[in-house]
Design an enzyme around this catalytic site. Structure first.
Site, mmCIF file in Angstrom:
data_model
loop_
_atom_site.group_PDB
_atom_site.id
_atom_site.type_symbol
_atom_site.label_atom_id
_atom_site.label_comp_id
_atom_site.label_asym_id
_atom_site.label_seq_id
_atom_site.Cartn_x
_atom_site.Cartn_y
_atom_site.Cartn_z
ATOM 1 N N GLY A 186 -20.766 -57.199 -23.852
ATOM 2 C CA GLY A 186 -19.909 -56.470 -24.768
ATOM 3 C C GLY A 186 -19.067 -55.358 -24.189
ATOM 4 O O GLY A 186 -18.464 -54.592 -24.936
ATOM 5 N N TRP A 209 -16.162 -55.359 -22.610
ATOM 6 C CA TRP A 209 -14.747 -55.443 -22.951
ATOM 7 C C TRP A 209 -14.528 -55.207 -24.452
ATOM 8 O O TRP A 209 -13.544 -54.599 -24.854
ATOM 9 C CB TRP A 209 -14.172 -56.789 -22.528
ATOM 10 C CG TRP A 209 -13.744 -56.797 -21.082
ATOM 11 C CD1 TRP A 209 -14.253 -56.025 -20.077
ATOM 12 C CD2 TRP A 209 -12.720 -57.596 -20.490
ATOM 13 N NE1 TRP A 209 -13.615 -56.299 -18.896
ATOM 14 C CE2 TRP A 209 -12.670 -57.255 -19.110
ATOM 15 C CE3 TRP A 209 -11.858 -58.563 -20.978
ATOM 16 C CZ2 TRP A 209 -11.778 -57.859 -18.227
ATOM 17 C CZ3 TRP A 209 -10.963 -59.176 -20.095
ATOM 18 C CH2 TRP A 209 -10.923 -58.820 -18.741
ATOM 19 N N ASP A 263 -19.470 -65.574 -27.910
ATOM 20 C CA ASP A 263 -20.290 -65.894 -26.743
ATOM 21 C C ASP A 263 -21.442 -66.794 -27.167
ATOM 22 O O ASP A 263 -21.926 -66.697 -28.314
ATOM 23 C CB ASP A 263 -20.845 -64.639 -26.078
ATOM 24 C CG ASP A 263 -21.166 -64.859 -24.605
ATOM 25 O OD1 ASP A 263 -20.496 -64.265 -23.743
ATOM 26 O OD2 ASP A 263 -22.088 -65.648 -24.307
ATOM 27 N N ASP A 280 -13.337 -62.327 -19.904
ATOM 28 C CA ASP A 280 -13.945 -61.950 -18.631
ATOM 29 C C ASP A 280 -15.110 -62.890 -18.306
ATOM 30 O O ASP A 280 -16.008 -62.543 -17.553
ATOM 31 C CB ASP A 280 -14.429 -60.492 -18.706
ATOM 32 C CG ASP A 280 -14.754 -59.910 -17.337
ATOM 33 O OD1 ASP A 280 -13.998 -60.184 -16.389
ATOM 34 O OD2 ASP A 280 -15.769 -59.185 -17.218
ATOM 35 N N ASP A 316 -20.179 -71.703 -29.044
ATOM 36 C CA ASP A 316 -19.405 -72.249 -27.938
ATOM 37 C C ASP A 316 -17.920 -72.021 -28.224
ATOM 38 O O ASP A 316 -17.386 -72.508 -29.230
ATOM 39 C CB ASP A 316 -19.701 -73.743 -27.816
ATOM 40 C CG ASP A 316 -18.988 -74.406 -26.658
ATOM 41 O OD1 ASP A 316 -18.070 -73.790 -26.063
ATOM 42 O OD2 ASP A 316 -19.335 -75.557 -26.343
ATOM 43 N N LYS A 366 -10.017 -63.855 -16.499
ATOM 44 C CA LYS A 366 -10.535 -63.786 -15.135
ATOM 45 C C LYS A 366 -10.634 -65.178 -14.521
ATOM 46 O O LYS A 366 -11.029 -66.135 -15.186
ATOM 47 C CB LYS A 366 -11.923 -63.143 -15.123
ATOM 48 C CG LYS A 366 -12.549 -63.082 -13.732
ATOM 49 C CD LYS A 366 -13.769 -62.197 -13.704
ATOM 50 C CE LYS A 366 -14.958 -62.804 -14.388
ATOM 51 N NZ LYS A 366 -16.127 -61.899 -14.354
#
Length: 203
Positions: A54, A56, A71, A110, A87, A150
């Site tokens: 958590g 971000w 998540d 990220d 998912d 990322k």
């Protein structure tokens, strides 16, 4: 993947996160990128992919955004953040997102694959996550919206950049100061989404 303990003991951002109440050192990466590129503003809606634990989401909420975090792993509550456990590539999860909001000002990710230590495998698993994040951005980003994801640098990085950059007014590969020096991670930053992608009804 949790940082190694030796790295933690030597890591300024790890200890700073502990002191300042952030759930991960990664929070400073988003803070630094936002300060440089102006990605998130008060009143924005942000979709945070692969959000747990958590860090971000904390930063986005602090910046005045309303956040939906996704998540597979559980995540403790954060004020200003709605968490959906699921998912991020599944239609079921997309429907849960749409029940709250169907367009976002910013999509951020990220997310990292489970690290094997084999560079080629880790790179290609990262590519799969990056492509999944962009697919979701296509569905949920407003025209003019911003995207941050990322990726692990490797032979597929130029191909991904060449594909992504076609759809944003501003585009850049960037490594924030908080990224570890030895890390192969880099972030694609896109601003001003062109809105070219309108998913078909059966997608």
């Amino acid at each position: 993947m949790k940082p190694r303990r030796v790295e933690d003991r030597q890591d300024h951002y790890y200890w700073r996160a502990k002191k300042e109440g952030y759930r991960s050192r990664a929070a400073y990466k988003l803070k630094q990128m936002n300060a440089k590129f102006g990605l998130i503003k008060p009143g924005y809606w942000v979709l945070d992919l692969g959000a747990s634990p958590g860090g971000w989401s904390q930063v986005a909420a602090e910046l005045g955004a309303s956040v939906i975090a996704i998540d597979l792993s559980p995540m403790k509550d954060i004020e200003g953040v709605t968490f959906i456990q699921g998912d991020m590539t599944s239609e079921e999860t997309w429907e849960k997102i749409r029940e709250i909001r169907d367009r976002f000002d910013v999509v951020i990710s990220d997310a990292s694959p489970k690290i094997t230590g084999h560079w080629d495998i880790d790179h290609y698993r990262s590519v799969e996550l990056v492509e999944a994040a962009f697919s979701i951005a296509r569905r949920f980003l407003k025209p003019g919206g911003n995207f941050v994801v990322k990726m692990f640098q490797g032979e597929e990085t130029p191909k991904l950049y060449a594909e992504f950059k076609k759809h944003f007014r501003f585009k850049k590969l960037h490594s924030p100061p908080a990224s570890r020096k030895r890390s192969s991670e880099i972030y694609f930053i896109g601003k001003g989404f062109g809105g070219k992608f309108k998913p078909k009804k059966d997608e």
